[in-house]
Design a protein around this motif. Structure first.
Motif, mmCIF file in Angstrom:
data_model
loop_
_atom_site.group_PDB
_atom_site.id
_atom_site.type_symbol
_atom_site.label_atom_id
_atom_site.label_comp_id
_atom_site.label_asym_id
_atom_site.label_seq_id
_atom_site.Cartn_x
_atom_site.Cartn_y
_atom_site.Cartn_z
ATOM 1 N N GLU A 237 23.053 10.018 -9.052
ATOM 2 C CA GLU A 237 22.675 11.317 -8.506
ATOM 3 C C GLU A 237 23.780 12.361 -8.641
ATOM 4 O O GLU A 237 23.510 13.566 -8.629
ATOM 5 C CB GLU A 237 22.288 11.158 -7.033
ATOM 6 C CG GLU A 237 21.065 10.290 -6.799
ATOM 7 C CD GLU A 237 19.753 11.051 -6.873
ATOM 8 O OE1 GLU A 237 19.786 12.296 -6.925
ATOM 9 O OE2 GLU A 237 18.694 10.393 -6.853
ATOM 10 N N SER A 238 25.030 11.930 -8.752
ATOM 11 C CA SER A 238 26.114 12.904 -8.903
ATOM 12 C C SER A 238 26.072 13.577 -10.276
ATOM 13 O O SER A 238 26.654 14.646 -10.471
ATOM 14 C CB SER A 238 27.470 12.226 -8.703
ATOM 15 O OG SER A 238 27.695 11.227 -9.673
ATOM 16 N N GLN A 240 22.852 13.722 -12.128
ATOM 17 C CA GLN A 240 21.509 14.284 -12.226
ATOM 18 C C GLN A 240 20.658 13.646 -11.138
ATOM 19 O O GLN A 240 20.781 12.446 -10.860
ATOM 20 C CB GLN A 240 20.909 13.959 -13.594
ATOM 21 C CG GLN A 240 19.539 14.504 -13.863
ATOM 22 C CD GLN A 240 19.592 15.980 -14.197
ATOM 23 O OE1 GLN A 240 19.676 16.824 -13.287
ATOM 24 N NE2 GLN A 240 19.575 16.310 -15.474
ATOM 25 N N SER A 241 19.799 14.413 -10.520
ATOM 26 C CA SER A 241 18.956 13.851 -9.473
ATOM 27 C C SER A 241 17.832 13.026 -10.093
ATOM 28 O O SER A 241 17.343 13.332 -11.183
ATOM 29 C CB SER A 241 18.365 14.960 -8.602
ATOM 30 O OG SER A 241 17.337 15.649 -9.300
ATOM 31 N N ASP A 242 17.425 11.982 -9.390
ATOM 32 C CA ASP A 242 16.294 11.196 -9.870
ATOM 33 C C ASP A 242 15.015 12.019 -9.884
ATOM 34 O O ASP A 242 14.091 11.721 -10.658
ATOM 35 C CB ASP A 242 16.110 9.952 -8.999
ATOM 36 C CG ASP A 242 17.015 8.804 -9.414
ATOM 37 O OD1 ASP A 242 17.748 8.942 -10.427
ATOM 38 O OD2 ASP A 242 16.996 7.762 -8.727
ATOM 39 N N GLN A 243 14.944 13.043 -9.064
ATOM 40 C CA GLN A 243 13.778 13.926 -9.081
ATOM 41 C C GLN A 243 13.656 14.622 -10.430
ATOM 42 O O GLN A 243 12.557 14.731 -10.994
ATOM 43 C CB GLN A 243 13.881 14.958 -7.954
ATOM 44 C CG GLN A 243 12.664 15.865 -7.840
ATOM 45 C CD GLN A 243 12.780 16.831 -6.668
ATOM 46 O OE1 GLN A 243 13.790 16.878 -5.980
ATOM 47 N NE2 GLN A 243 11.743 17.610 -6.445
#
Length: 322
Positions: A237-238, A240-243
């Motif tokens: 997540e640091s 790129q977000s999983d979203q």
């Protein structure tokens, strides 16, 4: 008398010996690290020391085999990255999960000077072919994939271009496929152009870290060309977000390219391990795949991305042979 056509059995080359591709009934992690040392400037966190962290790695993989049927890990630690083939053998045996080892060169800051300085593409190719055919050092462990062969920026540097060309030529000489490191997702199209210019078919190329590049058009171009598109940093997540990863992958699926997607978590620091409070190798199964299911992706497509695609990639089979 009816003659039944003979179909050659496709074999994967694992650290403990050949494995029939047809025997893989569960998912594959397409880009991971089980033993690694990327510490170049006192960054001890960027290490997976098999003596210290190996038991925890084995436990995680064994648990994923029990819970999710994990069958295989593609371990892309290559030359200059702290590769340890004997540790991979131990982890494979302790966990019951097959492991594929790699060869090649990472991106330029991690190039071993003794390997690359003054070496021609032909000489580099010879080094890789020898390792593939005779084993890594005196271990006898033979790589089953070329990767993660790297570059950074929109175009490879001169040493990176040499190492990529050597990987393509070694792939052609040995039948292995090539998995790349595209730093933060950039430069994938240039990597693909360079590798295919050497004569390597796109379906034997996986372009790495595309989930870090928020550009669905690039993903479509790679897939349309026939290359695999790696969404292989799931859970980081640091970066790129999983979203965002989910949105990008769904766009690729909606464009009709589910047969080009590969998934993994790229565990590259000991802090990512479950035992140290990280999300671990299983984040893909415990979090990201459930989110895909919620978004309407069915089990056949999930099996395609997590089992059939990586198996086809590793064996160099074309999509028609699936």
């Amino acid at each position: 008398m009816t003659t039944i056509p003979h179909t050659p059995q496709r074999l994967l080359r694992t650290v403990t010996g050949p494995l029939a591709a047809a025997s893989l009934t569960g998912p594959v992690l397409a880009h991971e690290h089980l033993a690694l040392d990327l510490d170049r400037q006192g960054d001890a966190a960027s290490v997976l020391d098999p003596r210290q962290h190996g038991p925890a790695v084995s436990r995680e993989l064994a648990a994923l085999r029990q819970e999710f049927g994990l069958c295989l890990v593609v371990e892309l630690t290559c030359r200059g990255m702290g590769r340890d083939p004997e540790a991979l053998v131990r982890i494979a045996r302790e966990s019951g999960v097959a492991v594929v080892a790699a060869t090649g060169w990472y991106y330029e800051p991690f190039h071993p000077r003794a390997d690359l300085e003054g070496a021609s593409v032909e000489q580099l190719t010879g080094t890789l072919v020898q390792e593939i055919e005779q084993g890594i050092g005196a271990t006898g462990v033979r790589p089953g994939v070329l990767g993660e062969v790297g570059s950074h920026g929109d175009t490879p540097s001169e040493p990176e271009a040499r190492s990529l060309r050597a990987a393509a030529r070694a792939a052609l000489a040995t039948g292995l496929s090539v998995s790349t490191h595209a730093q933060l997702g950039h430069g994938g199209l240039a990597q693909l152009d360079l590798l295919t210019t050497e004569g390597l078919a796109p379906h034997r190329i996986c372009v790495g870290h595309q989930d870090l590049l928020d550009d669905s058009a690039v993903h479509r171009r790679l897939a349309e060309a026939g290359a695999y598109v790696a969404f292989d940093t799931v859970g980081k997540e640091s970066y790129q977000s999983d979203q965002v990863r989910l949105r990008l992958l769904l766009a690729l699926l909606e464009a009709g390219h589910a047969d080009r997607a590969l998934l993994s978590c790229d565990i590259s620091r000991h802090g990512y391990l479950l035992s140290e409070g990280g999300k671990g190798y299983g984040h893909l199964f415990r979090s990201f795949l459930p989110a895909l299911r919620t978004a309407g992706v069915d089990e056949d497509l999930i099996d395609l991305m997590t089992r059939r695609n990586p198996t086809r990639f590793l064996t160099g089979a074309s999509p028609e042979e699936d």
